[in-house]
Design a protein around this motif. Structure first.
Motif, PDB file in Angstrom:
ATOM      1  N   ILE A   1       1.383   4.384  -3.052  1.00 25.88           N
ATOM      2  CA  ILE A   1       1.142   5.813  -2.815  1.00 25.88           C
ATOM      3  C   ILE A   1       2.394   6.583  -3.193  1.00 25.88           C
ATOM      4  O   ILE A   1       3.488   6.312  -2.688  1.00 25.88           O
TER       5      ILE A   1
ATOM      6  N   SER B   1      -9.490  -3.622  -6.983  1.00 30.30           N
ATOM      7  CA  SER B   1      -8.620  -2.500  -7.299  1.00 30.30           C
ATOM      8  C   SER B   1      -9.113  -1.786  -8.551  1.00 30.30           C
ATOM      9  O   SER B   1      -9.664  -2.418  -9.464  1.00 30.30           O
TER      10      SER B   1
ATOM     11  N   SER C   1       0.836  -1.200   0.000  1.00 28.93           N
ATOM     12  CA  SER C   1       0.000   0.000   0.000  1.00 28.93           C
ATOM     13  C   SER C   1       0.871   1.250   0.000  1.00 28.93           C
ATOM     14  O   SER C   1       0.591   2.222  -0.719  1.00 28.93           O
TER      15      SER C   1
ATOM     16  N   GLY D   1      -7.138   3.147  -6.142  1.00 29.89           N
ATOM     17  CA  GLY D   1      -6.690   2.437  -4.956  1.00 29.89           C
ATOM     18  C   GLY D   1      -7.012   0.955  -4.976  1.00 29.89           C
ATOM     19  O   GLY D   1      -7.579   0.434  -5.935  1.00 29.89           O
TER      20      GLY D   1
ATOM     21  N   SER E   1      -6.963  -1.075   2.924  1.00 28.88           N
ATOM     22  CA  SER E   1      -7.237  -0.342   1.681  1.00 28.88           C
ATOM     23  C   SER E   1      -6.350   0.898   1.600  1.00 28.88           C
ATOM     24  O   SER E   1      -5.928   1.446   2.625  1.00 28.88           O
ATOM     25  N   ASP E   2      -6.085   1.323   0.390  1.00 27.92           N
ATOM     26  CA  ASP E   2      -5.297   2.530   0.168  1.00 27.92           C
ATOM     27  C   ASP E   2      -5.880   3.317  -0.996  1.00 27.92           C
ATOM     28  O   ASP E   2      -6.713   2.807  -1.743  1.00 27.92           O
ATOM     29  N   ASN E   3      -5.468   4.553  -1.120  1.00 29.62           N
ATOM     30  CA  ASN E   3      -5.896   5.382  -2.248  1.00 29.62           C
ATOM     31  C   ASN E   3      -4.738   5.619  -3.209  1.00 29.62           C
ATOM     32  O   ASN E   3      -4.585   6.705  -3.757  1.00 29.62           O
TER      33      ASN E   3
END
Length: 370
Positions: free
Chosen positions: A274, A349, A270, A354, A301-303
């Motif tokens: 980013i 995804s 993650s 993300g 979760s990530d953006n």
């Protein structure tokens, strides 16, 4: 008058004929349903109750048909999420069901159907446990030669420098014994070195899977410890972490070191996704499986940049990576660890939006309030 009576009789006879035709069609389709080679489930959304199922579904789960109807199968929630988030009318997923005390991995082809104002899930399931085991065996055999070369490189290039780093940290720890702040940072660094050593050992043993050392662990504690071990990456990239951890979760029967490796692998991925600034959200919870078992659910979760759609089916393959300096073993090891614990891991995804990794691991229910 006679002509009218004849007409009425003919009309009544035609109606009876039509009813007979419909009855035969219903019997015909019911026969197809009951005798299908694959298991067929009709699942009610939100409650995840089985409204109908065929004989193959009963055999798959090892229960009588009368006991299967009304049974709750929350594993189909992930299928519902896939269908809801996709524009395609069908979804293909792998679901971990339970037969007695063993897991049954099934490949599910599902779609929404409307009936009496309700949206239901029509799912056709096929047992792929043997195929999955065979695929893993063939994949492992196919990678053995490359793995041997990688192992020798890792042992030489990483273990020796790590030993020197660890030795110098110990010397520094003794030299700065009176400095509490320095001791704190040195302790974190030494724990990081220890984790790297464990990861190297796991990588070297990838060709020879080891059984987990099962103990009761608090999954929330393992997550927070994992975050501390990657804190330098979070600060360097200005990544905010949002925690939504369910309190009073039942203890998870798992290998603590392996689970920590899973979380560090996912959290590091993650962070890598980013660019400079972003957010990571971590959620824990539970799902009732039956009266004695729950599934511990962890989502990370990530953006970040997301995963290419064409790469999604391959991300758990050994040695598959898009990173210039990656080995392609992180997610492969993660996937295998989760499987060894009888769990499942799913990923959703979107490029540029993300990624969400969701883990579900069954564990005996000790706390009746959960």
């Amino acid at each position: 008058m006679t002509s009218r009576s004849t007409y009425q009789r003919r009309k009544t006879a035609d109606r009876h004929d039509n009813v007979d035709v419909l009855r035969k069609q219903v019997t015909w389709y019911k026969s197809f349903f009951d005798n299908a080679a694959d298991a067929v489930f009709l699942i009610q959304t939100k409650t995840w109750a089985v409204l109908d199922a065929n004989a193959r579904a009963s055999a798959l789960l090892g229960v009588e048909h009368v006991d299967l109807i009304g049974r709750t199968l929350p594993q189909f929630k992930s299928v519902f999420n896939l269908l809801s988030s996709s524009a395609a009318p069908h979804a293909l997923a792998e679901v971990n069901l339970h037969r007695d005390e063993e897991s049954v991995f099934v490949e599910v082809s599902a779609r929404f159907v409307e009936h009496d104002g309700q949206r239901l899930i029509l799912a056709i399931a096929r047992d792929v446990s043997d195929r999955r085991s065979l695929t893993e065996t063939l994949m492992q055999a196919d990678k053995m030669m490359a793995l041997g070369q990688l192992s020798a490189t890792v042992a030489h290039e990483i273990r020796n420098p790590l030993a020197a780093v660890n030795l110098n940290l110990q010397m520094l720890q003794r030299k700065l014994e009176a400095d509490d702040k320095a001791q704190h940072y040195i302790s974190i660094a030494m724990r990081g070195v220890e984790r790297i050593m464990n990861i190297v050992s796991t990588t070297l043993d990838f060709a020879k899977p080891q059984a987990p050392r099962i103990e009761e662990i608090d999954i929330n504690d393992v997550l927070t410890d994992s975050l501390e071990l990657i804190s330098d990456i979070l600060f360097r990239k200005i990544i905010a972490v949002h925690l939504d951890l369910e309190h009073q979760l039942p203890k998870l029967k798992a290998d603590m070191n392996q689970m920590q490796q899973v979380f560090i692998n996912l959290l590091t991925n993650s962070c890598d996704a980013i660019n400079a600034k972003g957010e990571i959200s971590i959620h824990t919870g539970s799902e009732q499986l039956n009266g004695e078992t729950v599934a511990i659910v962890i989502s990370i979760s990530d953006n970040g940049c997301g995963i290419l759609a064409e790469d999604l089916p391959r991300i758990f393959e050994p040695f598959f990576t898009r990173k210039a300096e990656g080995t392609g073993l992180g997610l492969a090891i993660t996937h295998r660890i989760i499987q060894q614990h009888g769990g499942s891991i799913d990923v959703k995804s979107a490029r540029g939006k993300g990624t969400v990794f969701s883990i579900r691991i069954p564990t005996p229910l000790h706390n009746p309030q959960v």
